[in-house]
Motif scaffolding. Sequence first.
Motif, PDB file in Angstrom:
ATOM      1  N   ASP A 180     -79.880  86.125 -13.379  1.00 22.12           N
ATOM      2  CA  ASP A 180     -78.910  87.008 -14.016  1.00 22.12           C
ATOM      3  C   ASP A 180     -77.883  87.501 -12.997  1.00 22.12           C
ATOM      4  N   LEU A 181     -78.352  87.980 -11.864  1.00 21.91           N
ATOM      5  CA  LEU A 181     -77.440  88.466 -10.824  1.00 21.91           C
ATOM      6  C   LEU A 181     -76.583  87.339 -10.258  1.00 21.91           C
ATOM      7  N   ASP A 182     -77.194  86.167 -10.060  1.00 19.88           N
ATOM      8  CA  ASP A 182     -76.442  85.033  -9.527  1.00 19.88           C
ATOM      9  C   ASP A 182     -75.358  84.568 -10.495  1.00 19.88           C
ATOM     10  N   SER A 183     -75.661  84.582 -11.788  1.00 21.45           N
ATOM     11  CA  SER A 183     -74.646  84.160 -12.761  1.00 21.45           C
ATOM     12  C   SER A 183     -73.491  85.157 -12.817  1.00 21.45           C
ATOM     13  N   LYS A 184     -73.803  86.442 -12.708  1.00 22.18           N
ATOM     14  CA  LYS A 184     -72.738  87.453 -12.669  1.00 22.18           C
ATOM     15  C   LYS A 184     -71.881  87.277 -11.420  1.00 22.18           C
ATOM     16  N   ARG A 185     -72.517  86.964 -10.303  1.00 22.25           N
ATOM     17  CA  ARG A 185     -71.769  86.729  -9.061  1.00 22.25           C
ATOM     18  C   ARG A 185     -70.844  85.517  -9.229  1.00 22.25           C
ATOM     19  N   GLN A 186     -71.311  84.490  -9.902  1.00 20.95           N
ATOM     20  CA  GLN A 186     -70.482  83.305 -10.141  1.00 20.95           C
ATOM     21  C   GLN A 186     -69.291  83.650 -11.033  1.00 20.95           C
ATOM     22  N   ILE A 187     -69.500  84.505 -12.015  1.00 24.19           N
ATOM     23  CA  ILE A 187     -68.394  84.938 -12.878  1.00 24.19           C
ATOM     24  C   ILE A 187     -67.364  85.709 -12.063  1.00 24.19           C
ATOM     25  N   VAL A 188     -67.820  86.637 -11.240  1.00 25.85           N
ATOM     26  CA  VAL A 188     -66.905  87.420 -10.390  1.00 25.85           C
ATOM     27  C   VAL A 188     -66.118  86.483  -9.485  1.00 25.85           C
ATOM     28  N   ASP A 189     -66.809  85.554  -8.843  1.00 31.11           N
ATOM     29  CA  ASP A 189     -66.135  84.628  -7.925  1.00 31.11           C
ATOM     30  C   ASP A 189     -65.131  83.747  -8.660  1.00 31.11           C
ATOM     31  N   TYR A 190     -65.500  83.275  -9.840  1.00 29.60           N
ATOM     32  CA  TYR A 190     -64.588  82.430 -10.628  1.00 29.60           C
ATOM     33  C   TYR A 190     -63.324  83.188 -11.018  1.00 29.60           C
ATOM     34  N   VAL A 191     -63.495  84.389 -11.561  1.00 26.04           N
ATOM     35  CA  VAL A 191     -62.336  85.174 -11.997  1.00 26.04           C
ATOM     36  C   VAL A 191     -61.458  85.526 -10.798  1.00 26.04           C
ATOM     37  N   ALA A 192     -62.076  85.938  -9.698  1.00 21.82           N
ATOM     38  CA  ALA A 192     -61.310  86.278  -8.495  1.00 21.82           C
ATOM     39  C   ALA A 192     -60.526  85.070  -7.998  1.00 21.82           C
ATOM     40  N   ARG A 193     -61.167  83.913  -7.997  1.00 15.07           N
ATOM     41  CA  ARG A 193     -60.501  82.678  -7.552  1.00 15.07           C
ATOM     42  C   ARG A 193     -59.332  82.334  -8.466  1.00 15.07           C
ATOM     43  N   GLU A 194     -59.529  82.460  -9.764  1.00 15.87           N
ATOM     44  CA  GLU A 194     -58.447  82.177 -10.715  1.00 15.87           C
ATOM     45  C   GLU A 194     -57.252  83.096 -10.490  1.00 15.87           C
ATOM     46  N   LEU A 195     -57.539  84.369 -10.263  1.00 16.20           N
ATOM     47  CA  LEU A 195     -56.458  85.339 -10.053  1.00 16.20           C
ATOM     48  C   LEU A 195     -55.757  85.102  -8.718  1.00 16.20           C
ATOM     49  N   GLU A 196     -56.496  84.680  -7.704  1.00 18.00           N
ATOM     50  CA  GLU A 196     -55.924  84.457  -6.372  1.00 18.00           C
ATOM     51  C   GLU A 196     -55.201  83.130  -6.268  1.00 18.00           C
ATOM     52  N   ASP A 197     -55.702  82.098  -6.930  1.00 15.17           N
ATOM     53  CA  ASP A 197     -55.152  80.748  -6.792  1.00 15.17           C
ATOM     54  C   ASP A 197     -53.679  80.672  -7.142  1.00 15.17           C
ATOM     55  N   HIS A 198     -53.273  81.443  -8.118  1.00 10.95           N
ATOM     56  CA  HIS A 198     -51.902  81.351  -8.582  1.00 10.95           C
ATOM     57  C   HIS A 198     -50.999  82.414  -7.978  1.00 10.95           C
TER      58      HIS A 198
ATOM     59  N   LEU B  94     -58.176  88.238 -17.764  1.00 10.99           N
ATOM     60  CA  LEU B  94     -59.211  88.055 -16.748  1.00 10.99           C
ATOM     61  C   LEU B  94     -59.682  89.361 -16.112  1.00 10.99           C
ATOM     62  N   LEU B  95     -58.781  90.290 -15.881  1.00  8.94           N
ATOM     63  CA  LEU B  95     -59.165  91.558 -15.267  1.00  8.94           C
ATOM     64  C   LEU B  95     -60.182  92.340 -16.104  1.00  8.94           C
ATOM     65  N   PRO B  96     -60.073  92.338 -17.432  1.00  6.88           N
ATOM     66  CA  PRO B  96     -61.099  93.037 -18.226  1.00  6.88           C
ATOM     67  C   PRO B  96     -62.514  92.489 -18.014  1.00  6.88           C
ATOM     68  N   ILE B  97     -62.630  91.222 -17.672  1.00  7.10           N
ATOM     69  CA  ILE B  97     -63.952  90.651 -17.402  1.00  7.10           C
ATOM     70  C   ILE B  97     -64.580  91.356 -16.206  1.00  7.10           C
ATOM     71  N   LEU B  98     -63.798  91.541 -15.147  1.00  8.45           N
ATOM     72  CA  LEU B  98     -64.303  92.240 -13.967  1.00  8.45           C
ATOM     73  C   LEU B  98     -64.628  93.690 -14.288  1.00  8.45           C
ATOM     74  N   ARG B  99     -63.776  94.315 -15.072  1.00  6.64           N
ATOM     75  CA  ARG B  99     -64.015  95.717 -15.439  1.00  6.64           C
ATOM     76  C   ARG B  99     -65.290  95.878 -16.254  1.00  6.64           C
ATOM     77  N   LEU B 100     -65.543  94.945 -17.143  1.00  4.54           N
ATOM     78  CA  LEU B 100     -66.773  95.007 -17.937  1.00  4.54           C
ATOM     79  C   LEU B 100     -68.012  94.786 -17.073  1.00  4.54           C
ATOM     80  N   LEU B 101     -67.911  93.880 -16.113  1.00  7.74           N
ATOM     81  CA  LEU B 101     -69.038  93.648 -15.213  1.00  7.74           C
ATOM     82  C   LEU B 101     -69.314  94.862 -14.324  1.00  7.74           C
ATOM     83  N   ALA B 102     -68.285  95.648 -14.050  1.00  7.49           N
ATOM     84  CA  ALA B 102     -68.446  96.839 -13.201  1.00  7.49           C
ATOM     85  C   ALA B 102     -68.955  98.047 -13.979  1.00  7.49           C
ATOM     86  N   LEU B 103     -68.832  98.030 -15.269  1.00  7.95           N
ATOM     87  CA  LEU B 103     -69.175  99.198 -16.086  1.00  7.95           C
ATOM     88  C   LEU B 103     -70.602  99.717 -15.880  1.00  7.95           C
ATOM     89  N   PRO B 104     -71.612  98.864 -15.718  1.00  6.85           N
ATOM     90  CA  PRO B 104     -72.957  99.393 -15.481  1.00  6.85           C
ATOM     91  C   PRO B 104     -73.080 100.210 -14.189  1.00  6.85           C
TER      92      PRO B 104
END
Length: 92
Positions: free
Chosen positions: A37-55, A67-77
């Motif tokens: 579970d933690l590893d999959s969340k880390r992969q989501i964070v890394d993917y979204v960050a990479r997408e935002l940085e790549d362009h 994409l930013l709301p995905i990170l915000r939702l992951l941070a909510l807990p």
Amino acid sequence: MDDLVQFLRARLDEGRANVQSAIDTSEPNVGDWELADLDSKRQIVDYVARELEDHGADNPWWYDDKLLPILRLLALPYADHPGYRPEWRPTD
């Protein structure tokens, strides 16, 4: 966005270390699922960050909106964590 990504990575790394410690001490009901579970969340964070940085500045206009709301939702807990910032709270 960079601060939010760093915050999430740190919390997920802490969580992984805690789970690994529990596994190492044979704590019941803790194991591979929690690590996955933690590893999959880390992969989501890394993917979204990479997408935002790549362009960079060439990101399509909707990148931040989608994409930013995905990170915000992951941070909510972690909203009770002292490092959590109110501006990271999801708006919807």
